[in-house]
Design a protein around this motif. Sequence first.
Motif, short mmCIF file in Angstrom:
data_model
loop_
_atom_site.label_atom_id
_atom_site.label_comp_id
_atom_site.label_asym_id
_atom_site.label_seq_id
_atom_site.Cartn_x
_atom_site.Cartn_y
_atom_site.Cartn_z
N PHE A 4 -1.70 -18.89 -1.96
CA PHE A 4 -2.37 -17.22 -1.41
C PHE A 4 -3.64 -17.47 -0.46
CE2 PHE A 4 -5.36 -13.98 -2.34
CZ PHE A 4 -4.73 -12.83 -1.94
N ILE A 51 -13.99 -14.30 -7.69
CA ILE A 51 -12.86 -13.73 -8.32
C ILE A 51 -13.03 -13.92 -9.62
CG2 ILE A 51 -10.25 -14.38 -8.51
CD1 ILE A 51 -10.41 -15.38 -5.78
N HIS A 80 -1.97 -14.33 -8.67
CA HIS A 80 -2.93 -13.76 -7.66
C HIS A 80 -3.01 -12.19 -7.79
CE1 HIS A 80 -4.45 -17.55 -6.16
NE2 HIS A 80 -3.23 -18.06 -6.39
N CYS A 110 -3.83 -8.62 -7.91
CA CYS A 110 -5.20 -8.05 -7.56
C CYS A 110 -6.09 -8.04 -8.86
CB CYS A 110 -5.19 -6.70 -7.08
SG CYS A 110 -6.74 -5.92 -6.72
C1 HEM Z 1 -6.13 0.47 -4.80
C2 HEM Z 1 -6.81 -0.51 -4.46
C3 HEM Z 1 -6.30 -1.98 -4.28
C4 HEM Z 1 -5.21 -2.63 -3.65
C5 HEM Z 1 -4.03 -1.48 -3.57
C6 HEM Z 1 -5.33 -3.91 -3.76
C7 HEM Z 1 -4.29 -4.76 -3.74
C8 HEM Z 1 -4.43 -6.06 -3.57
C9 HEM Z 1 -3.06 -6.89 -3.34
C10 HEM Z 1 -1.78 -6.41 -2.70
C11 HEM Z 1 -3.69 -8.35 -3.61
C12 HEM Z 1 -2.88 -9.67 -3.11
C13 HEM Z 1 -1.98 -9.87 -4.44
C14 HEM Z 1 -0.93 -11.01 -3.86
O1 HEM Z 1 -0.62 -11.09 -2.80
O2 HEM Z 1 -0.51 -11.50 -4.76
C15 HEM Z 1 -5.01 -8.16 -3.91
C16 HEM Z 1 -5.97 -9.12 -4.01
C17 HEM Z 1 -7.49 -9.27 -4.21
N1 HEM Z 1 -8.08 -8.00 -4.63
FE1 HEM Z 1 -7.26 -6.18 -4.47
N2 HEM Z 1 -6.49 -4.25 -4.45
C18 HEM Z 1 -7.20 -3.14 -4.43
C19 HEM Z 1 -8.44 -3.15 -5.06
C20 HEM Z 1 -9.40 -4.12 -5.29
C21 HEM Z 1 -10.72 -4.10 -5.52
C22 HEM Z 1 -11.42 -2.75 -5.99
C23 HEM Z 1 -11.31 -5.20 -5.51
C24 HEM Z 1 -12.53 -5.96 -5.91
C25 HEM Z 1 -13.42 -5.03 -7.00
C26 HEM Z 1 -10.03 -6.09 -5.47
C27 HEM Z 1 -10.19 -7.60 -4.91
C28 HEM Z 1 -9.25 -8.42 -4.88
C29 HEM Z 1 -9.28 -9.81 -4.71
C30 HEM Z 1 -10.57 -10.76 -4.84
C31 HEM Z 1 -7.93 -10.20 -4.26
C32 HEM Z 1 -7.68 -11.79 -4.19
C33 HEM Z 1 -7.21 -12.45 -5.43
C34 HEM Z 1 -6.83 -13.83 -5.66
O3 HEM Z 1 -7.34 -14.60 -4.50
O4 HEM Z 1 -6.24 -14.50 -6.29
N3 HEM Z 1 -9.11 -5.51 -4.85
N4 HEM Z 1 -5.51 -6.80 -3.97
#
Ligand code: HEM
Length: 498
Positions: A101, A126, A440, A442
């Motif tokens: 990822f 993270i 991974h 979110c």
């Molecule tokens: C409705 C709001 C949100 C949506 C739709 C969303 C959606 C996603 C998606 C689709 C991924 C990738 C998952 C994958 O490909 O397997 C992701 C990763 C991530 N999101 Fe969100 N997200 C949201 C809000 C947030 C918020 C509020 C934060 C932080 C406070 C956040 C932090 C992260 C981080 C750090 C990753 C990377 C995770 C990793 O590297 O393992 N997201 N998010």
Amino acid sequence: MIAISIYHLCIALCAAPIVLLFEWWRNPLHKIPTIGPSAPLLSYIGAFRFFYHAREMMQEGYTKYKGSTFKVPLFDRWLVVVSGRTLIEELRRYPDDQASFDLASQELLQIKYTFGPEALDDQYHIDVIREKLSRNLGTLLPDVQDEIQHAFDHLIRTEGDEWTSVHVLPIMIQIVARASNRIFVGVPYCRDDAYLKLAINYTMDVVKGNIIMNLTPPLLRPIIARYFIPTAKTKRLTRGIITPLIEERQRSQQEQGANWNEKPNDMLMWLLDEAEGNDSRLRNLVTMLLGVNFAAIHTSGNSVTHALYHLAAQTDYIQPLREEVETVIAKEGWTRAALIKMWKLDSFMKESQRVNGVSSTSLTRLALQDLHLSDGTHIPAGTIIVVAASDTHMDNEYYPDASEFDPFRFSKLREVAGEGTKHQFVSTSVDYISFGHGKHACPGRFFAANELKAMLAYILLNYDVKFEREGVRPENKWVATAIIPDPTAKVMFRKRQQ
Ligand code: HEM
């Protein structure tokens, strides 16, 4: 001499297409079916089409190849799309050293140049999101709500019982930015216009920087990045605003140590605690803070706007939702436990995310070695793979009448014994991949769900909403894989007369 040169030029011109065609035919990706033209150069026409008509191309691929793979063209690469429960589960199970990822994000966003190399080395934010933010949701909710109220009062001005027209998307993004930054950096920074502008615009800066890097040959990227990447300026200006706060906190920590009773309980403090004694982490604090804003603001701002458009288009949903919120609050007060009990509200958000979402793809991975999927597809190392999220969500096999927005679809499912948690907004599965699925998925989704439900509940309790053209929800815009609620739409707000 001239004759020989012309002769060689002619040979070269004739040979080039043959070499290109041979390379194209030999490329293992050639065997994966393509949506649009796949021949060399013609694929650029396909990439243009994908930029403007991704919805139709993804639908075509899903209809023809569900349960298998197809590919769509971007300007610089192919995107291999997998679908069907079995392959989604397979993709989820690949370990990071086979399907990554992080490296997929690095490639697609050019993170080394757009965020800076420091963002790749040590992603300690993270764990901070997973461990600290998610565990403090209950304690932090009153602050989030206070900020939501402050932001609505400040940004949506209504007079008496007059209807006011509000350009919703930018306002929702601002409210999300304020409410999130109340927890990221606290008051007064979460209300500081200069800081908020930087935090909000950082996403567009990354997008612009990514375009610049994609147009630049790899060898020149380090030089071009130094002078033309807009994020560098954003980081510098943010540092100017946030550094005094960091220094003030470091001083208090030194002076008061374990006796620091007023120690802030926010993202910046958690990041600082994790960075203590680690110079490179300390140097990179602002990059991390902006990275968290990047992940949080537009995703959540777009999501709440999607849901609000449904509410304003079909105002008969307002009453049952309002009743639920009022009943639960009367019993429980404004607590996290109360938010958890609002099943209809949770279902409304989840259904909105299912039929809209912020991206048509999910579970983005870079193949680090050749992968052999169970349907016989061979994916060569170096390929970016994604899951067809929107089409999975719109599949009648998984969701009866999938194209219908059924706001209480998930709350009805939760009433069946044993299904209480499976259909919550934050639960991911092979059928529900708005937040990804697996390792991974979110980590910010628990915070996002809380914040978005608190925002919708606030709207339900304090305003009536409708579209000027009643009953018509504006169409979403698709830009390549991104899905954006109509950025021009206006919703009418009227303060509820208590
Ligand atoms: C409705 C709001 C949100 C949506 C739709 C969303 C959606 C996603 C998606 C689709 C991924 C990738 C998952 C994958 O490909 O397997 C992701 C990763 C991530 N999101 Fe969100 N997200 C949201 C809000 C947030 C918020 C509020 C934060 C932080 C406070 C956040 C932090 C992260 C981080 C750090 C990753 C990377 C995770 C990793 O590297 O393992 N997201 N998010």
